[in-house]
Each structure stands twice: as structure tokens, then as C-alpha cells.
Write a protein that holds these residues in place. Structure first.
Motif, mmCIF file in Angstrom:
data_model
loop_
_atom_site.group_PDB
_atom_site.id
_atom_site.type_symbol
_atom_site.label_atom_id
_atom_site.label_comp_id
_atom_site.label_asym_id
_atom_site.label_seq_id
_atom_site.Cartn_x
_atom_site.Cartn_y
_atom_site.Cartn_z
ATOM 1 N N TRP A 29 0.857 -1.122 -0.283
ATOM 2 C CA TRP A 29 0.024 -0.103 -0.194
ATOM 3 C C TRP A 29 1.113 1.381 0.260
ATOM 4 C CZ3 TRP A 29 -0.567 4.410 3.266
ATOM 5 C CH2 TRP A 29 -1.856 4.949 2.885
ATOM 6 N N TYR A 32 -3.481 6.096 -1.593
ATOM 7 C CA TYR A 32 -4.049 6.254 -2.555
ATOM 8 C C TYR A 32 -3.865 4.674 -3.526
ATOM 9 C CZ TYR A 32 -4.459 10.164 -0.213
ATOM 10 O OH TYR A 32 -4.807 11.200 0.236
ATOM 11 N N GLY A 33 -2.845 3.938 -3.658
ATOM 12 C CA GLY A 33 -2.896 2.474 -3.998
ATOM 13 C C GLY A 33 -2.642 1.367 -3.669
ATOM 14 N N TYR A 34 -2.072 0.336 -4.350
ATOM 15 C CA TYR A 34 -1.338 -1.012 -4.322
ATOM 16 C C TYR A 34 -0.706 -0.839 -5.372
ATOM 17 C CZ TYR A 34 -4.554 -2.095 0.166
ATOM 18 O OH TYR A 34 -5.535 -1.411 1.293
ATOM 19 N N ASP A 96 -8.954 2.005 -0.678
ATOM 20 C CA ASP A 96 -7.771 2.024 -1.511
ATOM 21 C C ASP A 96 -8.420 0.743 -2.606
ATOM 22 O OD1 ASP A 96 -7.176 4.716 -1.288
ATOM 23 O OD2 ASP A 96 -5.980 4.280 0.047
ATOM 24 N N ARG A 98 -10.670 -1.999 -4.068
ATOM 25 C CA ARG A 98 -11.549 -2.456 -4.850
ATOM 26 C C ARG A 98 -12.674 -3.877 -3.893
ATOM 27 N NH1 ARG A 98 -8.561 -2.999 -10.645
ATOM 28 N NH2 ARG A 98 -6.928 -0.904 -10.579
#
Length: 177
Positions: A29, A32-34, A96, A98
Motif C-alpha cells: 500500500w 491511494y493505491g496498491y 483503496d 476494490r
């Protein structure tokens, strides 16, 4: 927590520095993302997510919310935050992923004040609860995107048999990726 892809200090896009340090399993992580590698660290591949953590998360969700709340997909990410006595975590949402699968949070070591809010705002209403070593917290359904944080750690409260100075928080998530 050892390199490669080991314990790191997270820097926020606004130029801030998180006081809790972090290591990730399964996916890395970053704000705002992986990613499959430690893109804001040494660039190494992230260590694998152990299957037994998926089992632990599924049992926790079943016990807390019932079998209908268990995700179809496996839990595949662990964010492990280390708090020393001065570390804090501001109000944030785990948004963050899905997947809408419940987040499972396990506390080890020092006790802390855990602030659990609402999905609308970082401000009130929220409630403060003490989390102790061994406490497990599940948030899903309407509370899945609730803001939460750690305004205080109580140093020296870890069970002595752990041999841990500080607090570890392990959050288990389904990425949906």
C-alpha cells in the motif's frame, strides 16, 4: 519487517510523514493505491500473504457479522503498522480496495485509544474505545468506509510475554484486484 520490502516510513502526497511505520504482505500500500512491489520504498517485491491470515479474517468476520458477510474472494493484503509510544494515526478510511469485504484489524502489544467515526466526515460523531493486545475489530457493511484513527498509544502496556515495546496493528483486507 526486514528488507527487502521491509518496514518503512510512509510519506503522504501532501508532504507529511506518518508516525506509525508500516510493512505490507500480499500487496504494497502507498497513498491511494496498491502495487506488487514497494514502489515508494526499495522497489522490491512484496512478501507473500500467508493463507492462515485469510482463515483468521474469515473466522473473525463470521463471528462478528455472520457467515453471509464473508467475502467470496480471499483476504490477500495485510497492512502491518508499528506504533511506538509517540506514534499516532489520523482519521482516515480504508478506501483503496476494490472490494467491499469487511476489514479485520488485530491489535498486539501496547494498548491504544481507537477512534471510530462515521463514513461521512473525519469529525464527530465518533467514539473512542481502548484496544488492548489481542483485541480484534471488524468493520463491514455500512461501517466499512467509516473514518477511524489512533490518537494515542499507551506505552508500556503490552503483555510482558510478548517481548514487544510498542503496538502492532495488522489490518486484513480483500483487494478486489
Amino acid at each position: 519487517a526486514r528488507p527487502p520490502a521491509g518496514l518503512r516510513t510512509v510519506h503522504t502526497p501532501g508532504g507529511g510523514t506518518m508516525t506509525a511505520r508500516q510493512v505490507c504482505l500480499g500487496r504494497h500500500w502507498y497513498p491511494y493505491g496498491y502495487a506488487p512491489t514497494a514502489v515508494d520504498g526499495d522497489g522490491a517485491p512484496v512478501k507473500p500473504f500467508p493463507a492462515w491470515l485469510d482463515g483468521l479474517a474469515r473466522r473473525a468476520v463470521t463471528d462478528a457479522l455472520g457467515p453471509e458477510a464473508v467475502a467470496r474472494e480471499p483476504y490477500d493484503i495485510a497492512l502491518i503498522n508499528f506504533y511506538d509510544g509517540d506514534a499516532r494515526m489520523g482519521m482516515h478510511r480504508d478506501a483503496d480496495e476494490r472490494s467491499e469485504a469487511p476489514v479485520v484489524s488485530l491489535s498486539l502489544g501496547d494498548s491504544c485509544v481507537f477512534r471510530f467515526g462515521n463514513p461521512e466526515t473525519r469529525t464527530r460523531p465518533y467514539s473512542d474505545t481502548e484496544l488492548r493486545s489481542g483485541d480484534l475489530f471488524v468493520f463491514g457493511g455500512p461501517s466499512r468506509l467509516a473514518y477511524h484513527g489512533v490518537p494515542k498509544v499507551h506505552p508500556g502496556t503490552a503483555p510482558p510475554e510478548l517481548g514487544l515495546a510498542g503496538r502492532l496493528n495488522i489490518t486484513l483486507r480483500v483487494s478486489g484486484l
